[in-house]
Write a protein that holds these residues in place. Structure first.
Motif, PDB file in Angstrom:
ATOM      1  N   THR A  59       0.819  -1.224   0.000  1.00  0.00           N
ATOM      2  CA  THR A  59       0.000   0.000   0.000  1.00  0.00           C
ATOM      3  C   THR A  59       0.846   1.266   0.000  1.00  0.00           C
ATOM      4  N   LEU A  60       2.094   1.176   0.450  1.00  0.00           N
ATOM      5  CA  LEU A  60       2.907   2.385   0.582  1.00  0.00           C
ATOM      6  C   LEU A  60       3.360   2.941  -0.763  1.00  0.00           C
ATOM      7  N   VAL A  61       3.028   2.234  -1.845  1.00  0.00           N
ATOM      8  CA  VAL A  61       3.278   2.799  -3.168  1.00  0.00           C
ATOM      9  C   VAL A  61       2.470   4.085  -3.345  1.00  0.00           C
ATOM     10  N   TYR A  62       1.391   4.220  -2.554  1.00  0.00           N
ATOM     11  CA  TYR A  62       0.548   5.410  -2.636  1.00  0.00           C
ATOM     12  C   TYR A  62       1.070   6.576  -1.798  1.00  0.00           C
ATOM     13  N   LEU A  63       2.175   6.372  -1.105  1.00  0.00           N
ATOM     14  CA  LEU A  63       2.725   7.461  -0.315  1.00  0.00           C
ATOM     15  C   LEU A  63       3.283   8.585  -1.177  1.00  0.00           C
ATOM     16  N   GLY A  64       3.880   8.225  -2.329  1.00  0.00           N
ATOM     17  CA  GLY A  64       4.579   9.234  -3.107  1.00  0.00           C
ATOM     18  C   GLY A  64       5.701   9.803  -2.273  1.00  0.00           C
ATOM     19  N   HIS A  65       5.845  11.100  -2.286  1.00  0.00           N
ATOM     20  CA  HIS A  65       6.878  11.746  -1.458  1.00  0.00           C
ATOM     21  C   HIS A  65       6.232  12.227  -0.161  1.00  0.00           C
ATOM     22  N   HIS A  66       5.663  11.261   0.565  1.00  0.00           N
ATOM     23  CA  HIS A  66       5.009  11.501   1.846  1.00  0.00           C
ATOM     24  C   HIS A  66       6.038  12.053   2.823  1.00  0.00           C
ATOM     25  N   SER A  67       5.775  13.194   3.422  1.00  0.00           N
ATOM     26  CA  SER A  67       6.782  13.805   4.266  1.00  0.00           C
ATOM     27  C   SER A  67       6.418  13.826   5.745  1.00  0.00           C
ATOM     28  N   ASN A  82       9.709   2.930  -8.602  1.00  0.00           N
ATOM     29  CA  ASN A  82      10.177   3.909  -9.595  1.00  0.00           C
ATOM     30  C   ASN A  82      11.344   4.716  -9.008  1.00  0.00           C
ATOM     31  N   TYR A  83      11.133   6.008  -8.780  1.00  0.00           N
ATOM     32  CA  TYR A  83      12.222   6.843  -8.272  1.00  0.00           C
ATOM     33  C   TYR A  83      12.092   7.107  -6.776  1.00  0.00           C
ATOM     34  N   TYR A  84      11.137   6.446  -6.129  1.00  0.00           N
ATOM     35  CA  TYR A  84      10.892   6.720  -4.719  1.00  0.00           C
ATOM     36  C   TYR A  84      11.314   5.539  -3.871  1.00  0.00           C
ATOM     37  N   SER A  85      12.076   5.799  -2.816  1.00  0.00           N
ATOM     38  CA  SER A  85      12.477   4.773  -1.866  1.00  0.00           C
ATOM     39  C   SER A  85      11.857   5.088  -0.521  1.00  0.00           C
ATOM     40  N   LEU A  86      11.379   4.056   0.154  1.00  0.00           N
ATOM     41  CA  LEU A  86      10.743   4.233   1.452  1.00  0.00           C
ATOM     42  C   LEU A  86      11.715   4.875   2.441  1.00  0.00           C
ATOM     43  N   ASN A  87      11.206   5.810   3.222  1.00  0.00           N
ATOM     44  CA  ASN A  87      12.039   6.515   4.195  1.00  0.00           C
ATOM     45  C   ASN A  87      11.463   6.307   5.599  1.00  0.00           C
ATOM     46  N   PRO A  88      11.865   5.231   6.306  1.00  0.00           N
ATOM     47  CA  PRO A  88      11.288   4.933   7.622  1.00  0.00           C
ATOM     48  C   PRO A  88      11.451   6.061   8.628  1.00  0.00           C
ATOM     49  N   ALA A  89      12.607   6.710   8.630  1.00  0.00           N
ATOM     50  CA  ALA A  89      12.831   7.789   9.601  1.00  0.00           C
ATOM     51  C   ALA A  89      11.827   8.912   9.408  1.00  0.00           C
ATOM     52  N   GLU A  90      11.532   9.219   8.154  1.00  0.00           N
ATOM     53  CA  GLU A  90      10.579  10.284   7.833  1.00  0.00           C
ATOM     54  C   GLU A  90       9.170   9.882   8.222  1.00  0.00           C
ATOM     55  N   LEU A  91       8.801   8.638   7.938  1.00  0.00           N
ATOM     56  CA  LEU A  91       7.434   8.176   8.200  1.00  0.00           C
ATOM     57  C   LEU A  91       7.169   7.979   9.697  1.00  0.00           C
ATOM     58  N   MET A  92       8.242   7.951  10.492  1.00  0.00           N
ATOM     59  CA  MET A  92       8.084   7.885  11.944  1.00  0.00           C
ATOM     60  C   MET A  92       8.329   9.234  12.603  1.00  0.00           C
ATOM     61  N   GLY A  93       8.899  10.188  11.857  1.00  0.00           N
ATOM     62  CA  GLY A  93       9.315  11.431  12.496  1.00  0.00           C
ATOM     63  C   GLY A  93      10.321  11.102  13.586  1.00  0.00           C
ATOM     64  N   LEU A  94      11.316  10.283  13.225  1.00  0.00           N
ATOM     65  CA  LEU A  94      12.235   9.692  14.199  1.00  0.00           C
ATOM     66  C   LEU A  94      12.905  10.735  15.087  1.00  0.00           C
ATOM     67  N   ASP A  95      13.298  11.862  14.512  1.00  0.00           N
ATOM     68  CA  ASP A  95      13.992  12.885  15.291  1.00  0.00           C
ATOM     69  C   ASP A  95      13.142  13.412  16.448  1.00  0.00           C
ATOM     70  N   GLN A  96      11.825  13.371  16.272  1.00  0.00           N
ATOM     71  CA  GLN A  96      10.927  13.952  17.283  1.00  0.00           C
ATOM     72  C   GLN A  96      10.414  12.937  18.296  1.00  0.00           C
ATOM     73  N   ILE A  97      10.630  11.650  18.033  1.00  0.00           N
ATOM     74  CA  ILE A  97      10.109  10.624  18.938  1.00  0.00           C
ATOM     75  C   ILE A  97      10.724  10.763  20.327  1.00  0.00           C
ATOM     76  N   ALA A  98       9.859  10.671  21.345  1.00  0.00           N
ATOM     77  CA  ALA A  98      10.266  10.708  22.755  1.00  0.00           C
ATOM     78  C   ALA A  98      11.071  11.964  23.103  1.00  0.00           C
ATOM     79  N   THR A  99      10.641  13.099  22.564  1.00  0.00           N
ATOM     80  CA  THR A  99      11.354  14.362  22.860  1.00  0.00           C
ATOM     81  C   THR A  99      10.582  15.241  23.836  1.00  0.00           C
ATOM     82  N   THR A 100       9.354  14.846  24.174  1.00  0.00           N
ATOM     83  CA  THR A 100       8.577  15.597  25.166  1.00  0.00           C
ATOM     84  C   THR A 100       8.058  14.616  26.219  1.00  0.00           C
TER      85      THR A 100
END
Length: 478
Positions: free
Chosen positions: A404-412, A459-477
């Motif tokens: 299903t994540l083929v529908y993400l496109g450049h999901h940010s 195609n030209y899009y590769s899955l970006n787990p860090a982006e889809l989790m917002g990894l930098d922001q996890i457990a920051t508050t």
């Protein structure tokens, strides 16, 4: 497009009421409506009766707004004054056609009991209430939409009947059992677990009715037809699991769901009494079981039943009855994620320039109240991450392909549960669904992609787990 002409009929009840009507007409003109009002358009020396008759009967005047207050209704019913004259002109027009849509009453004032004053000739027709400031903006929009023939709820076009209504569509004896299970789950009855078991066992026992005739030609058409015919039962299953997640997701009920999936997984493989076999002959089963599993996870996530989801996945699924897995009778979640060769054949046969027909069908079918395609994609991503973590721990390749994540496109932006996990307290609740103990484990897992673990690419899009989790922001508050 020329502005629609609208004549406004009203009573000169009081100076305040006349100003109210002028304000209404002004608003209509500001909204692109050519509102016609006697104060503007009836000049000295004009024949007032001829003017009113022309406004009502002239085909260029598309609509007539009747502003009704108690005095207007009284004069219309008594045929008195200018209102009475207009009534004698308007009422035959309204009576002439049962479906008359040229006239509408706008109520400017209601009585102490909240009852609208309407002319008798208007009968039980629908009116627009502009009698209070609270409802005026919304109902004024309704009036403008009526003038332009653009209702808020436009009637959709009639499509073709679904395949599952055809005579050869599958009929499963689950409806009454599903209804009983949902009712008892919602009531929190002590019988809810037994009713859920009855529903799930009945559904599993009747899976054989879904089997596709292997002689079908083209076979991919039969697979797609089977998948579509199952849609009512997919929706039924989703409603039952939603009732469970909302009301009574206990360890025992989650175990029942796990046993259900274990009982239907053999349909993905060659039946014991069959010797000649092609893997794509069970593609409809593979799609259906995968979809049911995705929706189960999506529902548990949506209702934040994180412990239940972890319970469903942890320990794997017993498939000892499948000869392919006799050497390893307990399998992880990757057993649900299978390729569908018949859909690849279909793509080539119909020259469909699509990345994934599997994803397309899932997306097209994601039309059930409460669970949207975004929820399904979130579940697919969580399963991908969980299976990758399990694979990393076992030092093997990760095997979950999130179609299903083929529908993400450049999901940010991150999926909802990960966006919420910026809260340390929330992260502590959700971390087990991935199988990690702390944020550092999650960071390490993400860093393994592209090295020890594969990342899907479309195609030209590769899955970006860090982006889809917002990894930098996890457990920051907190």
């Amino acid at each position: 497009m020329p502005a629609p002409k609208v004549f406004i009929s009203y009573s000169w009840t009081s100076p305040e009421h006349q100003q109210w009507v002028v304000d209404l007409a002004t608003q209509l003109r500001e909204s692109g409506v050519d509102a016609i009002l006697d104060k503007w358009d009836l000049k000295e020396g004009h024949d007032s009766i001829a003017f009113m008759e022309r406004m009502v009967t002239d085909p260029e005047v598309q609509k007539v707004v009747i502003v009704s207050d108690p005095l207007y209704a009284e004069r219309a019913d008594g045929r008195r004054g200018g209102v009475g004259t207009e009534t004698q002109i308007i009422s035959p027009q309204i009576y002439a056609k049962a479906s008359q849509d040229k006239f509408v009453v706008v109520v400017s004032e209601v009585d102490a009991d909240g009852k609208a004053s309407l002319p008798t000739y208007y009968g039980s027709r629908i009116f627009i209430d502009l009698s209070s400031e609270e409802i005026y903006p919304q109902n004024f929009e309704q009036l403008v939409r009526w003038v332009f023939g653009k209702p808020l709820f436009a009637k959709p076009q009639v499509g073709k009947p679904p395949i599952y209504l055809e005579e050869n569509s599958v009929l499963l004896p689950t409806r009454s059992r599903a209804s009983r299970a949902m009712d008892l789950l919602q009531k929190g009855s002590t019988q809810s677990e037994a009713s859920l078991r009855d529903y799930l066992e009945t559904l599993a026992e009747n899976f054989e009715a879904l089997r596709v005739d292997t002689k079908s030609n083209p076979f991919d058409e039969a697979v797609v037809a089977s998948i579509e015919s199952f849609l009512p039962y997919r929706n039924e299953f989703v409603r039952v699991i939603t009732s469970l997640a909302r009301n009574n997701a206990t360890d025992d009920t989650i175990t029942l769901i796990k046993r259900f999936f274990e009982s239907v997984l053999p349909y993905n493989h060659r039946p014991e009494n069959v010797t000649s076999w092609s893997d794509d002959w069970s593609d409809n089963f593979k799609f259906i079981i995968h979809e049911l599993f995705l929706y189960t996870v999506a529902i548990l996530l949506k209702y934040e039943r994180f412990a239940s989801m972890d319970q469903l996945i942890t320990g794997g699924f017993y498939v000892g009855g499948i000869s392919n897995y006799s050497h390893q009778p307990v399998q992880g979640i990757s057993i649900f994620d299978v390729s569908l060769h018949s859909l690849e054949v279909r793509k080539q046969r119909l020259a469909l320039k699509r990345t994934s027909l599997h994803a397309d069908i899932l997306q097209e079918r994601a039309k059930i109240a409460g669970i949207g395609f975004e929820d399904v994609m979130q579940a697919d991503f969580v399963l991908f991450m969980r299976e990758a973590n399990d694979a990393s721990s076992a030092e093997r390749d990760n095997r979950w392909y999130p179609d299903t994540l083929v529908y993400l496109g450049h999901h940010s932006r991150p999926f909802e549960i990960f966006a919420r996990a910026r809260s340390t307290r929330y992260f502590e609740k959700v971390k087990n669904i991935i199988g990690v103990q702390k944020k550092a484990d999650l960071v390490q897992l993400v860093q393994a992609f592209g090295k020890k673990l594969y990342l899907p690419r479309w195609n030209y899009y590769s899955l970006n787990p860090a982006e889809l989790m917002g990894l930098d922001q996890i457990a920051t508050t907190a």
